[in-house]
Design an enzyme around this catalytic site. Structure first.
Site, PDB file in Angstrom:
ATOM      1  N   THR A 194     -92.959  53.189  19.013  1.00  0.00           N
ATOM      2  CA  THR A 194     -92.493  51.817  19.505  1.00  0.00           C
ATOM      3  C   THR A 194     -92.045  51.055  18.417  1.00  0.00           C
ATOM      4  O   THR A 194     -92.493  51.174  17.012  1.00  0.00           O
ATOM      5  CB  THR A 194     -93.685  51.238  19.850  1.00  0.00           C
ATOM      6  OG1 THR A 194     -94.503  51.854  21.138  1.00  0.00           O
ATOM      7  CG2 THR A 194     -93.508  49.711  20.359  1.00  0.00           C
ATOM      8  N   ARG A 222     -99.319  52.395  34.234  1.00  0.00           N
ATOM      9  CA  ARG A 222     -99.856  51.823  33.139  1.00  0.00           C
ATOM     10  C   ARG A 222     -99.000  50.955  32.333  1.00  0.00           C
ATOM     11  O   ARG A 222     -97.974  51.342  32.180  1.00  0.00           O
ATOM     12  CB  ARG A 222    -100.361  52.891  32.268  1.00  0.00           C
ATOM     13  CG  ARG A 222    -101.414  52.601  30.738  1.00  0.00           C
ATOM     14  CD  ARG A 222    -100.269  52.477  29.816  1.00  0.00           C
ATOM     15  NE  ARG A 222    -100.999  52.243  28.478  1.00  0.00           N
ATOM     16  CZ  ARG A 222    -100.156  52.209  27.352  1.00  0.00           C
ATOM     17  NH1 ARG A 222     -98.882  52.066  27.325  1.00  0.00           N
ATOM     18  NH2 ARG A 222    -100.950  51.876  26.257  1.00  0.00           N
ATOM     19  N   VAL A 223     -99.220  49.617  31.693  1.00  0.00           N
ATOM     20  CA  VAL A 223     -98.563  48.997  31.005  1.00  0.00           C
ATOM     21  C   VAL A 223     -99.249  48.755  29.623  1.00  0.00           C
ATOM     22  O   VAL A 223    -100.538  48.415  29.788  1.00  0.00           O
ATOM     23  CB  VAL A 223     -98.441  47.629  31.551  1.00  0.00           C
ATOM     24  CG1 VAL A 223     -97.759  46.655  30.574  1.00  0.00           C
ATOM     25  CG2 VAL A 223     -97.192  47.720  33.005  1.00  0.00           C
ATOM     26  N   THR A 245     -98.035  47.903  16.788  1.00  0.00           N
ATOM     27  CA  THR A 245     -97.887  49.451  17.365  1.00  0.00           C
ATOM     28  C   THR A 245     -98.833  50.072  17.338  1.00  0.00           C
ATOM     29  O   THR A 245     -99.975  50.012  16.799  1.00  0.00           O
ATOM     30  CB  THR A 245     -96.753  50.060  16.390  1.00  0.00           C
ATOM     31  OG1 THR A 245     -96.373  51.458  16.832  1.00  0.00           O
ATOM     32  CG2 THR A 245     -97.311  50.308  14.913  1.00  0.00           C
TER      33      THR A 245
HETATM   34  C1  SD4 Z   1     -98.168  51.188  23.900  1.00  0.00           C
HETATM   35  N1  SD4 Z   1     -98.213  50.189  21.721  1.00  0.00           N
HETATM   36  O1  SD4 Z   1     -97.651  51.248  24.890  1.00  0.00           O
HETATM   37  C2  SD4 Z   1     -97.625  51.103  22.916  1.00  0.00           C
HETATM   38  C3  SD4 Z   1     -97.361  52.409  21.942  1.00  0.00           C
HETATM   39  C4  SD4 Z   1     -97.153  52.542  20.741  1.00  0.00           C
HETATM   40  O2  SD4 Z   1     -96.151  53.346  18.736  1.00  0.00           O
HETATM   41  O3  SD4 Z   1     -97.120  51.664  19.899  1.00  0.00           O
HETATM   42  N2  SD4 Z   1     -96.820  53.644  20.100  1.00  0.00           N
HETATM   43  O4  SD4 Z   1     -99.552  51.216  23.992  1.00  0.00           O
END
Ligand code: SD4
Length: 334
Positions: A194, A222-223, A245
């Protein structure tokens, strides 16, 4: 290890005094202060999560180095990663959910606390710009799913067919091999992609953006934290900005990025604030196996920091003095 209470008050008093004045006046106060604790860092500055942040920062710098606004810089930066079809956690190359849908989450926030967000958005190439459009053109903060898609189309955004063929092939393989839908998090040191970006422009204004396809093979609907203002991203121009992240569920439970900014409000440095937010997450989760989360932050003076649960998290930094990766400090080793 927790930051000592005494340090907290020491920073707290300095931070509180400085938070009340304009950036131009802050410089005088800082320079006349006998305390060497807070210094004005070079600006503009942009920091972005993970290695792909280097490329994203270049786009941000195009804007910032010409005296452009932080909000434009963080949008342009996010678009770079969203367009990278090799990235499996952001944008059009992202991994799908359990049912084969690539659903994208993004948000953006500016120096006036204006913000826009989209979640569970499918088939649109630049969710971050849709989020910006929500911020600029509507009275709302967040649009999701079908409504977000409809809005994007009305606004002239490009449609894209996802998942990409190679991504679909991987998903099919995964589906054959994995029947347990509720197994432990698969977010680990190899699949964190992310992008969260925060920037301060030459005028000292802060903005941030965050964009992701989220947790690979998540349940449909899912969010995560990334499009949630206060969880994946938070900006308070008087104090600082932070983004997150990692495992969104853990970040959302502590309103992670908001927590980081509030800790800076109490006088903690960006680094300390990120650490304390990570420690909060650790304190709320008995089983930390594979539970990676990280934060990055910039304070009102352009100082930056980052901290994660496990080792391996880094962020890209660009200012007038440097263009490099910074290894975040961490609580524990994998
Ligand atoms: C999530 N925080 O959808 C994001 C995933 C993520 O590196 O950060 N991946 O939960």
């Amino acid at each position: 290890m927790s930051i000592k209470r005494r340090t907290f008050f020491k920073w707290g008093l300095t931070g509180a005094a400085i938070a009340l004045v304009k950036p131009s006046e802050a410089k005088d106060i800082l320079e006349s202060s006998s305390k060497p604790l807070m210094k004005l860092a070079p600006r503009p500055i942009v920091i972005s999560t993970w290695k792909h942040g280097l490329e994203a920062n270049k786009a941000a710098w195009e804007v910032l180095s010409k005296g452009g606004k932080a909000i434009d810089a963080v949008e342009q930066a996010a678009r770079v990663t969203e367009s990278d079809i090799t990235n499996r956690s952001v944008g059009i190359g992202g991994n799908p959910d359990r049912d084969g849908h690539v659903t994208l989450d993004a948000c953006i926030m500016d120096e006036n606390s204006k913000c826009g967000s989209v979640a569970f958005l499918e088939g649109i190439d630049h969710p971050i710009s849709v989020a910006r459009r929500v911020m600029d053109k509507t009275q709302h903060v967040m649009l999701v799913g079908e409504g977000a898609y409809q809005f994007a189309i009305e606004q002239g955004f490009g449609k894209i067919k996802t998942p990409l063929p190679e991504v679909k092939a991987d998903w099919k393989k995964w589906k054959k091999e994995n029947k347990d839908l509720f197994k432990k998090p698969e977010i680990n040191h190899e699949n964190h992609d992310t992008i969260g970006i925060i920037a301060m422009d030459v005028n000292g204004n802060l903005s941030g953006s965050c964009t992701t396809s989220g947790w690979a093979y998540k349940l449909h609907g899912r969010v995560g934290d990334s499009p949630i203002i206060g969880a994946g991203l938070f900006v308070d121009n008087e104090i600082g900005a932070a983004c997150a992240t990692g495992l969104g569920e853990a970040i959302m439970r502590v309103c992670g990025s908001h927590t980081v900014v509030e800790l800076m409000r109490q006088g903690h440095s960006p680094q300390e604030a990120c650490q304390l937010a990570v420690e909060r997450i650790i304190s709320k989760n008995k089983d930390m196996t594979g539970l990676q989360c990280g934060f990055i932050a910039i304070d009102k003076f352009g100082n930056h920091g980052g901290y994660s649960v496990f080792n391996g998290f880094n962020y890209a930094l660009k200012n007038n003095e440097a263009e490099k990766m910074v290894d975040a400090t961490f609580d524990r080793k994998w």
